[in-house]
Structure formats: structure tokens, C-alpha cells
Design a protein around this motif. Structure first.
Motif, PDB file in Angstrom:
ATOM      1  N   GLY A   1     -68.365 -16.849 -37.028  1.00  0.00           N
ATOM      2  CA  GLY A   1     -68.284 -17.448 -38.422  1.00  0.00           C
ATOM      3  C   GLY A   1     -67.687 -16.230 -39.286  1.00  0.00           C
ATOM      4  O   GLY A   1     -67.085 -15.329 -38.834  1.00  0.00           O
ATOM      5  N   THR A   2     -67.663 -16.578 -40.474  1.00  0.00           N
ATOM      6  CA  THR A   2     -67.079 -15.682 -41.579  1.00  0.00           C
ATOM      7  C   THR A   2     -68.180 -14.973 -42.533  1.00  0.00           C
ATOM      8  O   THR A   2     -69.130 -15.534 -42.626  1.00  0.00           O
ATOM      9  CB  THR A   2     -65.959 -16.287 -42.406  1.00  0.00           C
ATOM     10  OG1 THR A   2     -66.708 -17.512 -43.226  1.00  0.00           O
ATOM     11  CG2 THR A   2     -65.057 -16.794 -41.268  1.00  0.00           C
TER      12      THR A   2
ATOM     13  N   LEU B   1     -66.331 -12.661 -38.497  1.00  0.00           N
ATOM     14  CA  LEU B   1     -67.610 -11.794 -37.896  1.00  0.00           C
ATOM     15  C   LEU B   1     -67.053 -11.736 -36.638  1.00  0.00           C
ATOM     16  O   LEU B   1     -66.532 -12.565 -36.049  1.00  0.00           O
ATOM     17  CB  LEU B   1     -68.827 -12.415 -38.298  1.00  0.00           C
ATOM     18  CG  LEU B   1     -69.245 -12.644 -39.653  1.00  0.00           C
ATOM     19  CD1 LEU B   1     -70.638 -13.273 -39.597  1.00  0.00           C
ATOM     20  CD2 LEU B   1     -69.495 -11.143 -40.052  1.00  0.00           C
ATOM     21  N   THR B   2     -67.055 -10.314 -36.176  1.00  0.00           N
ATOM     22  CA  THR B   2     -66.626 -10.050 -34.747  1.00  0.00           C
ATOM     23  C   THR B   2     -68.038  -9.547 -34.243  1.00  0.00           C
ATOM     24  O   THR B   2     -68.714  -9.300 -34.714  1.00  0.00           O
ATOM     25  CB  THR B   2     -65.551  -9.360 -34.536  1.00  0.00           C
ATOM     26  OG1 THR B   2     -65.941  -8.058 -35.152  1.00  0.00           O
ATOM     27  CG2 THR B   2     -64.353  -9.978 -35.126  1.00  0.00           C
TER      28      THR B   2
ATOM     29  N   LEU C   1     -75.695 -11.341 -35.238  1.00  0.00           N
ATOM     30  CA  LEU C   1     -74.880 -12.492 -35.078  1.00  0.00           C
ATOM     31  C   LEU C   1     -73.543 -12.181 -35.347  1.00  0.00           C
ATOM     32  O   LEU C   1     -72.592 -12.891 -35.536  1.00  0.00           O
ATOM     33  CB  LEU C   1     -75.453 -13.181 -36.610  1.00  0.00           C
ATOM     34  CG  LEU C   1     -76.782 -13.924 -36.662  1.00  0.00           C
ATOM     35  CD1 LEU C   1     -77.025 -14.660 -37.750  1.00  0.00           C
ATOM     36  CD2 LEU C   1     -76.922 -14.947 -35.315  1.00  0.00           C
ATOM     37  N   GLY C   2     -73.140 -10.815 -35.695  1.00  0.00           N
ATOM     38  CA  GLY C   2     -71.784 -10.561 -35.778  1.00  0.00           C
ATOM     39  C   GLY C   2     -71.733  -9.317 -37.028  1.00  0.00           C
ATOM     40  O   GLY C   2     -72.710  -9.273 -37.683  1.00  0.00           O
TER      41      GLY C   2
ATOM     42  N   LEU D   1     -77.195 -21.678 -41.837  1.00  0.00           N
ATOM     43  CA  LEU D   1     -75.959 -21.086 -41.028  1.00  0.00           C
ATOM     44  C   LEU D   1     -74.920 -20.670 -42.376  1.00  0.00           C
ATOM     45  O   LEU D   1     -73.802 -20.207 -41.922  1.00  0.00           O
ATOM     46  CB  LEU D   1     -75.499 -22.265 -40.191  1.00  0.00           C
ATOM     47  CG  LEU D   1     -76.520 -22.335 -39.183  1.00  0.00           C
ATOM     48  CD1 LEU D   1     -75.763 -23.194 -37.752  1.00  0.00           C
ATOM     49  CD2 LEU D   1     -77.074 -21.069 -38.203  1.00  0.00           C
ATOM     50  N   ASN D   2     -75.326 -21.185 -43.403  1.00  0.00           N
ATOM     51  CA  ASN D   2     -74.322 -20.990 -44.468  1.00  0.00           C
ATOM     52  C   ASN D   2     -75.264 -20.371 -45.954  1.00  0.00           C
ATOM     53  O   ASN D   2     -75.172 -20.994 -46.894  1.00  0.00           O
ATOM     54  CB  ASN D   2     -73.447 -22.141 -45.122  1.00  0.00           C
ATOM     55  CG  ASN D   2     -72.743 -22.866 -43.803  1.00  0.00           C
ATOM     56  OD1 ASN D   2     -71.786 -22.109 -43.625  1.00  0.00           O
ATOM     57  ND2 ASN D   2     -73.141 -23.756 -43.101  1.00  0.00           N
ATOM     58  N   PRO D   3     -75.706 -19.200 -45.528  1.00  0.00           N
ATOM     59  CA  PRO D   3     -76.502 -18.543 -46.604  1.00  0.00           C
ATOM     60  C   PRO D   3     -75.642 -18.088 -47.954  1.00  0.00           C
ATOM     61  O   PRO D   3     -74.319 -17.378 -47.582  1.00  0.00           O
ATOM     62  CB  PRO D   3     -77.117 -17.275 -46.167  1.00  0.00           C
ATOM     63  CG  PRO D   3     -76.296 -17.080 -44.824  1.00  0.00           C
ATOM     64  CD  PRO D   3     -75.628 -18.187 -44.448  1.00  0.00           C
ATOM     65  N   ASP D   4     -76.019 -18.202 -49.256  1.00  0.00           N
ATOM     66  CA  ASP D   4     -75.683 -17.490 -50.156  1.00  0.00           C
ATOM     67  C   ASP D   4     -76.557 -16.424 -50.634  1.00  0.00           C
ATOM     68  O   ASP D   4     -77.530 -16.680 -51.280  1.00  0.00           O
ATOM     69  CB  ASP D   4     -75.357 -18.211 -51.248  1.00  0.00           C
ATOM     70  CG  ASP D   4     -74.183 -19.402 -51.124  1.00  0.00           C
ATOM     71  OD1 ASP D   4     -73.077 -18.779 -50.642  1.00  0.00           O
ATOM     72  OD2 ASP D   4     -74.199 -20.604 -51.576  1.00  0.00           O
TER      73      ASP D   4
END
Length: 530
Positions: A111-112, A102-103, A80-81, A41-44
């Protein structure tokens, strides 16, 4: 960061799709995709997107994030946004980094997304060249010609954008121009085989310069002059068609060409330099009664006036490089209530203590409010507002702030001597002045203030740098009535010189860009307000 988890037995497998927006049609087109990173959920993401960056354009981007189970099938449930922003917002972010929420999924925290920008190394190259001409056509009735060159970069769509003008060499058919430097990016945008068009003109005082001829080349061809002279034939297509024995309208020789690497505009922005935007609007009576449709200030419910369009076009791009988004906005040439005092720099928000407006929308709101309360009068004085911004710019000389003043006017200037004096004094400060002329007036005086052809001088003192850019808005109005296109065209031309003007100030003061701040450092302090 903190993306939605849509997979039942594991975490999401995210991927980002980048879309760019066409300026003409406003359509979104897919530019590229990142790789898919499984079970996080936190990809780089590693994949980089290489985009052409133009300070003078609003380059809108859209980032859509998807959860991809099958690498080929992107379906709606896996969305996902998304985030929308301009490339300038990323460059102008602290250290050229931004984080956006993210919207797109109502009621859910998506998330962002974190974005960083870095400049490719070939963008740093600066080309220095010198040219001369031989046996150019004679255009002046009583003398020879007063030739100058205009360089154009070709764009992807086949159009050309002006990227440099030489100085005018008076009364000669065999001019030798001064050596000049230009960023390679401005000349060809990193494409060494892209066409560079060069027009040769005879300068005329009234701005109606006579076309002598043209020739084309490329960066690759120009760079061959490092070892040898290169001679180009100057051709006038009209003459070529009319005269059977026409050979050419003279020749231009590239005498020297060299390339060095220097600091770029992005280096300074990344190091924290802020652009501070100030607006000054002409409230003189020659604009016409704002309640009448013939007025240049007319507030139509259906479309923006030329004043509002010019303000929006320039402001919406510059605001990406100003962290506090607070803009001082002034009017000049009006009678103020209640006692009818004439003012040449009154705050549009009616607050003498704090003339700042919140964002470009705040400036527009205050402008419309002023139109309802003040009386349009005169005369047209530029010097007070130029000096006002110059006083603020004079207090900051460390390269952390650069001031841009936009003056929008309908024409005839009443304090030319004082304005020239103000410009000459301001030319040694970290500031640039953009003048947009609206309406049908002849703008010869403005052409004189734009020091492209002849450097502005006052009482024997010449401007240290060329800091003024003037354009008439009518040259950019889209014939089909497309206001978005009109504003984009205007911004592209009036803002094109700002990066080079900022760099010329930094170079003459030997100011180097600061290193980019670490990701968690505090923002740049608020600037001195004009």
C-alpha cells in the motif's frame, strides 16, 4: 491507503511510528506514534507530529506501519511496511504533500502512505531591531575599529549556528547599525528562552576579523526592548582572565525591537515555487592531475574528493525542491577534445543542446566522465557561467522559479571585474550563488564576493541584494574522517541563507505566494534551463 490485511476476522488495526535519524551517529530514534485506528485498511490519522524544520539540513524520516491487536505489543509479524524520506521532500512536494509506496515485505504490495506538512503560526513572525554600541575596544593600529555584529542561534546539542551578520560601520568605537529584520524561527527556532549569542568583531580586509567581545540574550529578553532600551556589556573572556581591573570591552544597546508576521519560505514552496539547481566545477590545472592522489579531483575508489563531497552535500538537499530532478551541470577552465578549445562553460554531459543531468548521481557521473576526457587548463573565469544562469533567471519573474548556482573552485579568480559586474546584474534576478572553495588556497577574493561585510559593487553600481555565499570546505572537514558529517556541516552553512535570499527577492518584487494547488492538480511546468 490499501494496507495489507493481517487480521483473520476483521481488517487490520493500523498505527504509524515515526523515527528521526541522528546526523552524527546515523541511528534511528523513535519520535512518536499515531493513534491506533481499528478495523480499516485506509486509515486517516489525526495525531500530528511537530518537527523543527531546517531547509539547510537533510532531515531523514522513517515511517513504520504496524497492525496493533494489543496496544502495547508491536511484534514483527504485525509489521505492515515502511517508508523512508527526508522532511524536505514533504515540504517540497506539490502543496507540501507526498505519497510513498510502503516497502519492507518482499513480494507483497504494502500500500501507500500519504504525508502532508503545514507550518506553525509562530514561524511567520519577523523581528526587526536596531542596535548601537558605545566605547568598543580599539583594534586597528592607525584608526579606530570597523565593528560589525554576528548573531548565533543555539542548537539542541549546545553548538551555535550563525543566523545574521550586520553591516560593517567603518572607523568608529560608537557604531550605530542599520535596522534589520530576521525571522524569529532563524533567531530562536520558536523557543523564546533559547540562548542567542552575539559576537562583536572588528572587520579586516583579509577576512581575519578581530574578536572584540560577546554577550548573550534570548528572544524573550530582546522583545522587552519594545518598551525600553536594553544595554548589554560586551565581554572578552581572554581579557577578563588576564586583566584584574578589566570591566568590559564596551556596551551594545538595543535601540528598538518590533515583530510582524510575513510570508515564509514554506509558503512559497507550498505554492509551487521551484528551486532550480545548476552546478559549475573548476577544471583548471591548479587542481592537479586527476590521476594523482595529490589532486583535488583525484578519483579514489575509497572516498569522494572534496569536489564530489561539496556537490553531493548541497545537491542532495536542494533536489527535494526541484520536481523534475534535472540539473544543468558545467565545467570551466578546461581544454576540450578533439581540437583543444578552451571553454569556460562546457556541459559535463558533453551535450550542448541539453546540459541536464538526471539527479545528483547523474551530475556526479558526468563530472567523473569529464575528468577522463578533458584537459585541465585555465584561467579561472566565473562570469560566463553566472551570466548563463542569469539569462535563464531573467526570463522568469513571476516567483514560480528561483535559481541556485553552485560554483566549486580551488581558488584564484582571473576575471574579478567581470564577475563583480555579473553578480551586481544578477542581484535583481531570482537567483542565489553559492561558492565552495576547496583545497589550501587563500580565498580573499571570494570573501569579497560574499557581500556579508561590504556589498559587492561594480562601476559605481551596488548589488541590489546579497546573493552570494562563500565558504572554504576545509572549515567543515570532520577530523575523524567522517564524510557524512563533513557534508552535513558544509550544507548547513552554505544553504542557511537561501530561504532569506529567496524571500528578499519576493518582497522587493511584491510577489505573494500562490495558494497551494489542490491534491489532484497537474505539476508545475518545467523551468527555463540555463
Amino acid at each position: 491507503r490499501n494496507l495489507l490485511d493481517l487480521d483473520t476476522f476483521s481488517k487490520s488495526d493500523p498505527m504509524v511510528v515515526l523515527y528521526t535519524q541522528s546526523r552524527a551517529s546515523q541511528e534511528w530514534r523513535e519520535f512518536g506514534r499515531t493513534e491506533v485506528i481499528d478495523n480499516t485498511l485506509n486509515p486517516d490519522f489525526v495525531r500530528k507530529f511537530v518537527l523543527d524544520y531546517f531547509f539547510e539540513e537533510k532531515q531523514n524520516l522513517r515511517f513504520d506501519v504496524y497492525n496493533v491487536d494489543s496496544k502495547t505489543n508491536i511484534s514483527k509479524p504485525d509489521f505492515l511496511g515502511q517508508a523512508f524520506l527526508a522532511l524536505g521532500e514533504v515540504i517540497g512536494g506539490q502543496g507540501s504533500r507526498v505519497e510513498r509506496h510502503l516497502t519492507g515485505l518482499p513480494g507483497k504490495k504494502c500500500g501507500t502512505i500519504l504525508l502532508t506538512a503545514e507550518e506553525l503560526s509562530n514561524c511567520r513572525d519577523i523581528a526587526t531591531m536596531q542596535l548601537c554600541a558605545n566605547k568598543l575596544d580599539k583594534k586597528d593600529f592607525f584608526g579606530k575599529s570597523d565593528p560589525f555584529l554576528v548573531f548565533y542561534r543555539s542548537n539542541e546539542d549546545g553548538t551555535f549556528t550563525i543566523c545574521h551578520k550586520t553591516e560593517v560601520v567603518k572607523n568608529t568605537l560608537n557604531p550605530v547599525w542599520q535596522p534589520f529584520s530576521i525571522p524569529v524561527r532563524a533567531l530562536c527556532n520558536g523557543d523564546y528562552d533559547r540562548t542567542v549569542k552575539i559576537d562583536v568583531y572588528d572587520w579586516d580586509r583579509d577576512g581575519s576579523h578581530d574578536f572584540i567581545g560577546e554577550f548573550t540574550t534570548s528572544y524573550r529578553e530582546l522583545s522587552k526592548a519594545q518598551n525600553q532600551f536594553t544595554v548589554y556589556e560586551v565581554l572578552n573572556p581572554r581579557k577578563k582572565c588576564k586583566k584584574k581591573k578589566y570591566v568590559n570591552s564596551g556596551t551594545v544597546t538595543l535601540l528598538s525591537f518590533s515583530v510582524d508576521s510575513e510570508f515564509t519560505f514554506v509558503d512559497y514552496i507550498k505554492g509551487g515555487t521551484q528551486l532550480n539547481f545548476t552546478v559549475a566545477i573548476d577544471f583548471t590545472a591548479s587542481n592537479g592531475n586527476p590521476l594523482q592522489p595529490t589532486s583535488l579531483h583525484y578519483m579514489s575508489p575509497y572516498q569522494l574528493s572534496a569536489y564530489a563531497m561539496a556537490l553531493k552535500a548541497v545537491g542532495e538537499i536542494i533536489q527535494d525542491y526541484d520536481s523534475d530532478k534535472l540539473f544543468p551541470a558545467y565545467g570551466f577552465g578546461a581544454k576540450l577534445p578533439p581540437e583543444g578549445r578552451i571553454s569556460h562553460q562546457f556541459p559535463l554531459n558533453n551535450n550542448d543542446e541539453d546540459p541536464n543531468c538526471a539527479g545528483i548521481e547523474g551530475v556526479l557521473e558526468s563530472y567523473f566522465q569529464s575528468l577522463r576526457t578533458v584537459q585541465l587548463y585555465g584561467p579561472t573565469y566565473f562570469a560566463p557561467v553566472i551570466n548563463q544562469v542569469a539569462r535563464a533567471a531573467a526570463k522568469i519573474s513571476d516567483g514560480s522559479q528561483y535559481y541556485v548556482l553552485l560554483i566549486i573552485t580551488d581558488g584564484v579568480i582571473s576575471d574579478m571585474t567581470q564577475t563583480k559586474e555579473a553578480i551586481v546584474s544578477a542581484s535583481s534576478l531570482p537567483m542565489s550563488i553559492i561558492i565552495v572553495g576547496v583545497g589550501p588556497a587563500m580565498f580573499e577574493a571570494m570573501e569579497e564576493l560574499d557581500g556579508d561585510d561590504v556589498r559587492v559593487s561594480s562601476r559605481g553600481r551596488y548589488a541590489e541584494r546579497d546573493i552570494v555565499q562563500f565558504v572554504p570546505f576545509r572549515d567543515y572537514v570532520d577530523r575523524s574522517g567522517n564524510q557524512v558529517l563533513s557534508m552535513a556541516r558544509l550544507a548547513k552553512d552554505v544553504l542557511a541563507e537561501i530561504p532569506e535570499q529567496l524571500l528578499s527577492y519576493m518582497r522587493t518584487r511584491d510577489i505573494q505566494p500562490r495558494p497551494p494547488p489542490p491534491a489532484n492538480s497537474s505539476p508545475t511546468p518545467a523551468p527555463e534551463q540555463p
